[in-house]
Structure formats: C-alpha cells, structure tokens
Write an enzyme that holds these catalytic residues in place. Structure first.
Site, PDB file in Angstrom:
ATOM      1  N   ASP A 292       0.661  -1.189   0.071  1.00 37.04           N
ATOM      2  CA  ASP A 292       0.020  -0.177  -0.173  1.00 37.04           C
ATOM      3  C   ASP A 292       0.808   1.287  -0.098  1.00 37.04           C
ATOM      4  O   ASP A 292       0.404   2.159  -0.468  1.00 37.04           O
ATOM      5  CB  ASP A 292      -0.971  -0.025   1.371  1.00 37.04           C
ATOM      6  CG  ASP A 292      -2.200  -0.630   0.947  1.00 37.04           C
ATOM      7  OD1 ASP A 292      -2.707  -0.775  -0.160  1.00 37.04           O
ATOM      8  OD2 ASP A 292      -3.061  -0.984   1.950  1.00 37.04           O
TER       9      ASP A 292
ATOM     10  N   SER B  80      -7.949  -8.883  -7.198  1.00 42.44           N
ATOM     11  CA  SER B  80      -6.910  -8.567  -5.864  1.00 42.44           C
ATOM     12  C   SER B  80      -6.696  -7.372  -5.478  1.00 42.44           C
ATOM     13  O   SER B  80      -7.354  -6.423  -5.725  1.00 42.44           O
ATOM     14  CB  SER B  80      -5.486  -8.997  -6.688  1.00 42.44           C
ATOM     15  OG  SER B  80      -5.026  -8.155  -7.342  1.00 42.44           O
ATOM     16  N   HIS B  81      -6.005  -7.405  -4.233  1.00 38.66           N
ATOM     17  CA  HIS B  81      -5.983  -6.180  -3.491  1.00 38.66           C
ATOM     18  C   HIS B  81      -5.269  -4.929  -4.304  1.00 38.66           C
ATOM     19  O   HIS B  81      -6.074  -3.724  -3.996  1.00 38.66           O
ATOM     20  CB  HIS B  81      -4.987  -6.202  -2.312  1.00 38.66           C
ATOM     21  CG  HIS B  81      -4.577  -5.464  -1.242  1.00 38.66           C
ATOM     22  ND1 HIS B  81      -5.437  -5.232  -0.190  1.00 38.66           N
ATOM     23  CD2 HIS B  81      -3.632  -4.371  -1.347  1.00 38.66           C
ATOM     24  CE1 HIS B  81      -4.840  -4.198   0.415  1.00 38.66           C
ATOM     25  NE2 HIS B  81      -3.861  -3.600  -0.238  1.00 38.66           N
ATOM     26  N   MET B  82      -4.311  -5.320  -4.946  1.00 40.26           N
ATOM     27  CA  MET B  82      -3.869  -4.066  -5.682  1.00 40.26           C
ATOM     28  C   MET B  82      -4.531  -3.558  -6.870  1.00 40.26           C
ATOM     29  O   MET B  82      -4.512  -2.489  -7.206  1.00 40.26           O
ATOM     30  CB  MET B  82      -2.222  -4.473  -6.239  1.00 40.26           C
ATOM     31  CG  MET B  82      -1.262  -4.940  -5.122  1.00 40.26           C
ATOM     32  SD  MET B  82      -1.160  -3.239  -3.917  1.00 40.26           S
ATOM     33  CE  MET B  82       0.477  -2.740  -4.564  1.00 40.26           C
TER      34      MET B  82
ATOM     35  N   ARG C 172      -7.078  -1.223  -5.506  1.00 43.10           N
ATOM     36  CA  ARG C 172      -6.280  -0.162  -4.924  1.00 43.10           C
ATOM     37  C   ARG C 172      -6.112   0.880  -6.130  1.00 43.10           C
ATOM     38  O   ARG C 172      -6.392   1.919  -6.166  1.00 43.10           O
ATOM     39  CB  ARG C 172      -5.178  -0.345  -4.292  1.00 43.10           C
ATOM     40  CG  ARG C 172      -5.012  -1.193  -3.006  1.00 43.10           C
ATOM     41  CD  ARG C 172      -5.610  -0.042  -1.997  1.00 43.10           C
ATOM     42  NE  ARG C 172      -5.731  -0.896  -0.560  1.00 43.10           N
ATOM     43  CZ  ARG C 172      -6.400  -1.075   0.102  1.00 43.10           C
ATOM     44  NH1 ARG C 172      -7.682  -1.378  -0.716  1.00 43.10           N
ATOM     45  NH2 ARG C 172      -6.477  -1.798   1.196  1.00 43.10           N
TER      46      ARG C 172
END
Length: 782
Positions: free
Chosen positions: A720, A739-741, A744
């Site tokens: 992050d 996915s997380h990224m 983001r």
C-alpha cells in the site's frame, strides 16, 4: 564426446570454432576482423567480404567486443548490431557504427558479419541451467515469428518459456522445436566442456536449427548436482501422482489439477517458493480450514476439513479440483456437480493461461446480469436444458439469498472483536512471562483469534466482494454504468489506500505509524520489515505533502436505478437496486477493512515470534525456516525449546534447498510436469482506462517509485505504501482483477497491469521505460 574441446572466445571466435564441429545445428557463414584490421585494411576487407557467395543478399553486422560474452557478464544488448545492409557503402557505414558503439577503443575488439536470416519460424534464447538458481534445467525462451531478436530485443508478444530436466534421456521435450534446442544445447555443452552456457538460436524456414550465439552463463549460485536434482524431481512427481489419484473427502471430479493462481492464489500471497514459516501461516490462517468454512456459510458445497493448498517440494499449489467443487452451490445434485467439475477442469487444462481467471472465464459460481449466456454455452459440452436450468436456479437462488441476507453485515461486525488479539496474550501455565506473548501457547492463541475473527469473515467477505464486483461489471456491460461510473463507485467507498494517502499528508509521523505501522510488503513473511520497523524505506517525511481531495460517494441517477431494477426483475431476483449497491459497497469495503485488520494481528504475531527467537538465540532468518506449528508447540522450557528449534531450523533449511532448485508450471496436471513443461503467456488484467509512460522501478530491488511504473512480484496488501509515493503506474507478476492491488489501483485511478505472468513481467521489467495503455490493453517496453 572425444576430441579437443572447443575453446570459447569472442562472439565471432566462438561461432567460427563451433561451426565445423556442430551436428545438431549449423552456424551461418561469417567473417570477422578487429578494429586494428579495419583501420589498416578497410578497402581490402570490404572487397573480400563482398566477393563471398553469401554476401549478395542482406547482411547483419554484429558486435563482437572482447568484453562481451565472458564468464563474468554477457553485456547482452549493450552494443549495436545492424541488419539489412547491402553493398559497399551500407556495409562500411554499418561497421563504423558498430565499432563506434563500443565504450572505448580496444584494438582487438571485433565486428562480425553474416548473411541475415529472414522469415524464421521461431527464435529465442536457451540456458543450460536456471539462471536464477543454477538448477540443471534447460530453460528455453522462444517466440514464433520472423524476427531473430524477438526475445532478446523484447519485441515478442508471444513469448513462451519451457523448463526441462534435459540431462535425463527419458524426459520428453514438450515439442519437436524445443527438443531440437535441447539437442543443440547438449552438444554445445559437450563440445566446450562448459556446464553453464547461454545460446541464441533460430529455426530457418526449412525447419533447420541455426546457432546464432554461444557464451558462458554468469550464475552466482553453485552448480546443482544432477543426480541430487533428479532425486528431488522424482519425489515431487510421486507426490503429484498421489494427490492426483486420491482426492480429499468431498472433492468431485476424475482428474487432479493444481495451480499457483486459482482461488486463494498462493503465488500472489506467499510467493512461488515460500520458506516454511510463511507457508505454514498461510495454511493455518486460510487454506486448511478457514476457506471452506466461509464458503459453506454462503451456500456452497461443504468441503470443511478439506485443505485447499498442497505443496510439491515446498512449492504451494491450490487443489483446483477442490476449488471448483467448492464453487458449486450445495443444492446441485452430485451427479451434475461431478460433470461440471470435470468439464471446467478440462477447460482449464486446455487453456492453462486462464489459471488466474478461474471464476471469470471458466467456472460459473454466482448469478449476474449476463450469467445466462455463460450457462447456455454449456450446451456445447453436452449439458442438456434440464442440467442448465438446474444450475441456473441454484446460482440464482444462492446469489439472491446472499444479497438479501445480513450474513455479510454480520461478518463485517466480527472484525471488531480482533482488537483484543493485538494486546499481549495471556500466558499458559508454566510459560515464562518476561516478554509479552513470547511462548508457543500465546502465539497459538493469537493465531486462533486471528482466524476466528479475522481471516474467516475476511474470506467470506472476499467471496461476497467477488460476486459484487461481477454484478458491477455486468452493469457496465449492460451499459447502465460506464467504466468511469464503476471506478467512481469504488473510488468513493473510502478504502484503506485512500485514507492512507490522506493520513500521510495530515498526521505526524508517530500517529501515522501507530495506525499503519503493522503493514509489511510480505504479509506472512517475518523477514519483510513492517512500516514502523523501516519507515524511511517506505515514506518520505522531509517534504510537505498535498492533502488529496476525498472522492465523493458515487450517486446513481434515478434512471440508472430504474434500469438496475428492470435488470433485477428480468433475472428473477428479488432484491432491488438500492440493496444491490449497498451489498456491493459493504462487501468491497468490508473485504479491504478485514484485510487491514487481520494483517495487524498477524503482523503483531510475527513480531512476537521474532522476540521469542531472540530470547532463545535464534535470528529471524533462522525462524523463517520453522513451521508455525513447531513454534506454537514450544513449552517455555528454554533448553527444550532451543533443542526443538535447532532441529527444526536445520530440517527447514535442508528442505528449502530442494524447494529453491525446483521449478513447476503454473498449472500442474500430471507427474510428467515435474520434469518438463511450458509456461504459457498470461493474459494480464488491465486496470482503469488510463495511460502511463514512465521509467521502470524494480521495487523489490530497492528502486525509488516516485514518478515511475512500479514493478512488484505480488499484489500483496503490504505494498500500500507505493500509492503514497506518486507512482505513475503499477505492474505485478501475480494477482487477479479482484486482487488487493487491483482494487487499490482502480480506487486511485492508477493505470496498472495486474497478473502479467512470469514471462511478461520479467521481459517488461528489463526495459528502461514502459508505456501502459490500459484502455487498449497494451504494454510497450522501451
């Protein structure tokens, strides 16, 4: 092979010496001369060249400096080579340009001239051992097409990589093309006596293999013994066969398939070759029990008690057969469910590049506004109307019940109970309390709380968020929302990365690290420093920061809400537009909150493990080789604990040595994959509709991210910090569209390529700059 060895020299000298000895390939005719020769006899050299039979067509003028192709470095691509030269004037000019590209004038530097090979079937580079670890694989990088520099110049869009234990004559190459390269590689190794070699090759229009270059391969690691390597691969193959033949309880389907990216994608979260501690933590917190409990509560088949992840020689893989089984609603009859599992596994094996897109392109696991079209395609695979109706009814009912229920809201509330897990744990009787939480039972208790109130509700909300994201994508496909609307919806949710950026600008360093200090790029990795352990590595407090504007919540128009209600009614669902959007917002926000909260407990636990090791005389590196179950079982009796850890560290190091030199494909379908396989080119996920042209920054190597396109292997939440460093774009080797990224990047509007795959990631990361056009799905390395 008997006879004198061929001595390696410059590029030109090596080719000239190998040419008369090769039987498995040929070397194109060549001429070479030194800078000293060129200056003294320019006119004669040109005349001699142009009198040769092969000089009537297009020529290639290649560099052959004395500092190229040595055992300490290849200098590949450093100097100029020029193609398509004809006649005296063009040839002379090309020779001058090549000599002029050298970093300094050395009289013995050479230039090599050959006929240009045109219309090749394929070309590439091959290594006689794995360049990254010295393992005795033939590693072949190749591309089909007419350019002989497609791979070396980074110009190929169809790059493939094969690995093979070519030292074993019983191992079958994946194709005749690769088999021919293996034969050439083996012969050059035998002729030169050099076990570590790199060759460049091409296949002529007539199918003949042509050697373009041979040079020593500079590998820092020691040579791996072939017999020992064969023993490791044989053990891995046996384990693959066992897991393929004997499915776990409740798992359907008649074939075993294993992948590094489907479902809970271990490659993204713990890497391809994790050490024993992160591997065991991921099992304990996600893939042994938690994954199945969360899925079962949401209406899917009951696989509780069935591990999702296996490991082959320490390389973690998802049991795709178990994963696919778990995506089928609980009320689908076994007979139909079994046929679906076999069909979807077959599709994946036929299209292995979809290994990171299992749900979006292969399995149908929820109902959306376009699911009916995917269900209808099952007719071509022999699923009748009754089968399709039964599956549709089950998926529709599961999705409808989930959106209307309060399960996901209750899961979100469970995170509130994680706070107590961040305080010092209560010690078990007999456990010395000279440090908080520094004994096995305390570690075990903290992890149990992390699983119950952290990873299990997180896993459930991750499933809800996947369904929610699919519904939003369908609304875009149905032209209710634009792509910008979807991005605005996600961007207006107030997710963690947005608040991190704002807090970095408004909080002082101490308060910021109190809130975010637990994050680390390797969530499960003890050796990855937390933000508060190495703050200067991740953030720069030396300059004032602009306070970013908060993205406003997305508000759909009345007409959009009416159209959503019409689509819901069309699909036979019973909720309304307001409920759908609330579900999507809560699920996506909850997934990101849960990840932030449970990783705090996990990170604290890793700190306690580190302290425990220090107390007993072990380094963090030592402890990274110890499974967490061993740590959790420590009694607090120092002498006993030291003995147990000493033994565990030694065993872990020995096991990891085998892991380090083992390679497998991203999708394993049988025991033969242990010895020979091809890594297919991935289909990356492009995030946003924006474009970025910027320098490449290898973040894991310590490059500064500001203004660059950040390259990181995984899409781990611990990265992050990158979003607070003004990156122009992002590329990951592993990770999916959810996915997380990816979330983001979408939230912050950063053009990104998530899950590029190993081959593309490696090629792009070698460029000086890359141009990402996310809207067009294009990446151009410069």
């Amino acid at each position: 092979m008997t006879g004198p060895r061929v001595r390696l020299g410059t590029k030109a000298e090596t080719l000239a010496r190998l040419a008369p000895a090769l039987t498995t390939a040929r070397v194109l005719p060549l001429a070479h001369f030194t800078l000293d020769d060129w200056r003294r006899s320019r006119t004669r050299l040109l005349a001699d060249l142009l009198r040769r039979d092969w000089a009537s067509g297009p020529l290639i003028v290649r560099s052959s400096a004395v500092i190229e192709d040595t055992g300490t470095g290849s200098q590949a691509g450093r100097f100029t080579s020029l193609v398509g030269r004809r006649g005296r004037s063009q040839l002379a000019d090309a020779v001058d340009q090549v000599f002029g590209s050298y970093d300094q004038e050395r009289p013995q530097d050479q230039v090599l001239v050959q006929p240009q090979l045109v219309d090749v079937r394929g070309s590439g580079v091959a290594f006689s051992c794995d360049p990254s670890n010295g393992a005795p694989y033939a590693v072949v990088n190749w591309s089909d097409g007419a350019r002989t520099d497609a791979v070396t110049g980074g110009r190929s869009s169809g790059l493939r990589i094969s690995y093979g234990a070519f030292y074993d004559p019983s191992v079958v190459a994946p194709s005749p093309f690769v088999a021919a390269v293996w034969d050439l590689l083996s012969e050059v190794v035998a002729l030169t006596g050099e076990p570590r070699l790199e060759i460049e090759f091409a296949q002529s229009p007539e199918g003949e293999t042509v050697l373009l270059q041979a040079r020593p391969l500079a590998v820092a690691t020691e040579t791996v013994d072939k017999d020992a390597h064969r023993t490791v691969l044989t053990r891995v193959a046996r384990r693959i066969a066992e897991d393929t033949e004997r499915p776990a309880r409740g798992v359907l389907g008649s074939r075993g398939v294993f992948g590094v990216m489907p479902d809970w994608n271990p490659a993204e979260m713990i890497g391809l070759r994790p050490r024993p501690l992160p591997l065991s933590l991921y099992r304990r917190l996600i893939t042994d029990q938690v994954w199945a409990h969360a899925r079962h509560r949401y209406g899917y088949r009951d696989l509780r008690g069935t591990p999702l992840m296996v490991d082959f020689g320490g390389l973690p893989y998802v049991d795709v057969r178990a994963s696919v089984t778990s995506f089928i609603p609980a009320d689908v009859p076994d007979a139909l469910a079994s046929r679906l599992v076999d069909h979807w596994l077959g599709e994946l094996v036929e299209s292995p590049h979809l290994h990171d897109k299992l749900e979006s392109h292969v399995v149908v696991s929820a109902w959306g506004f376009r699911t009916g079209r995917r269900i209808e395609r099952l007719a071509d695979a022999g699923f009748g109307a009754h089968d399709r109706d039964m599956l549709s009814s089950s998926l529709r009912g599961l999705t409808d019940r989930l959106v209307r229920s309060d399960l996901w809201e209750r899961d979100l509330a469970r995170f509130d109970r994680l706070g107590g897990a961040r305080t010092p744990a209560v010690h078990a009787p007999g456990c010395p309390a000279d440090r908080p939480g520094c004994c096995g039972p305390a570690v075990a208790g903290r992890l149990a709380l992390c699983a119950e109130f952290g990873t299990e509700p997180f896993a459930a909300l991750a499933r809800a968020a996947f369904i929610a994201t699919g519904l939003l994508e369908d609304l875009s496909a149905e032209e209710v929302f634009t792509r910008a609307d979807v991005a605005a919806f996600v961007g207006g949710l107030g997710l963690v990365s947005g608040t991190l950026q704002r807090d970095l600008a408004v909080l002082d360093r101490e308060d910021f690290l109190k809130r975010y200090g637990h994050l680390r790029p390797g969530t499960y990795d003890l050796l990855s420093p937390r933000y508060d352990e190495a703050p200067e590595r991740y953030f720069d407090w030396s300059t004032p920061r602009h306070v970013p504007d908060d993205a406003p919540p997305f508000t759909p128009s009345p007409s959009q809400l009416r159209r959503i209600d019409d689509l819901i009614a069309r699909e036979g669902l019973t909720f309304d537009a307001e409920r759908l959007l609330r579900f999507a917002a809560t699920a996506i926000r909850g997934r990101e909150k849960g990840k932030f909260d449970f990783t705090a407990v996990l990170s604290d636990t890793l700190v306690e493990i580190k302290l425990l090791g220090e107390r007993l005389g072990f380094t963090p590196d030592d402890l990274s080789y110890v499974p967490v179950d061993t740590i959790a079982a420590l009694t607090g009796r120092r002498a006993d604990d030291r003995r147990i850890l000493r033994t565990a560290v030694a065993r872990g190091r020995e096991a990891y040595e085998a892991t380090r030199v083992t390679s497998l494909p991203p999708l394993v379908a049988g025991e033969r994959d242990a010895f020979s396989f091809v890594i297919p080119q991935a289909q990356p996920n492009f995030i946003t509709q924006k474009r970025a042209l910027a320098p490449v920054a290898d973040i894991d190597a310590g490059a500064a991210p500001e203004g660059a396109i950040a390259f990181v292997t995984s899409a781990d939440p611990g990265y992050d910090w990158l979003f607070a460093r003004n990156i122009a774009g992002l590329v990951t080797a592993f990770g999916g569209a959810n996915s997380h990224m990816a979330i983001r990047a979408l939230e912050l509007g950063i053009p990104s390529v998530i899950g590029a795959g190993e081959a593309l990631f490696h090629r792009w990361s070698q460029a000086r700059m890359v141009d990402i056009d996310a809207a067009s799905g294009m990446v151009v390395p410069l």
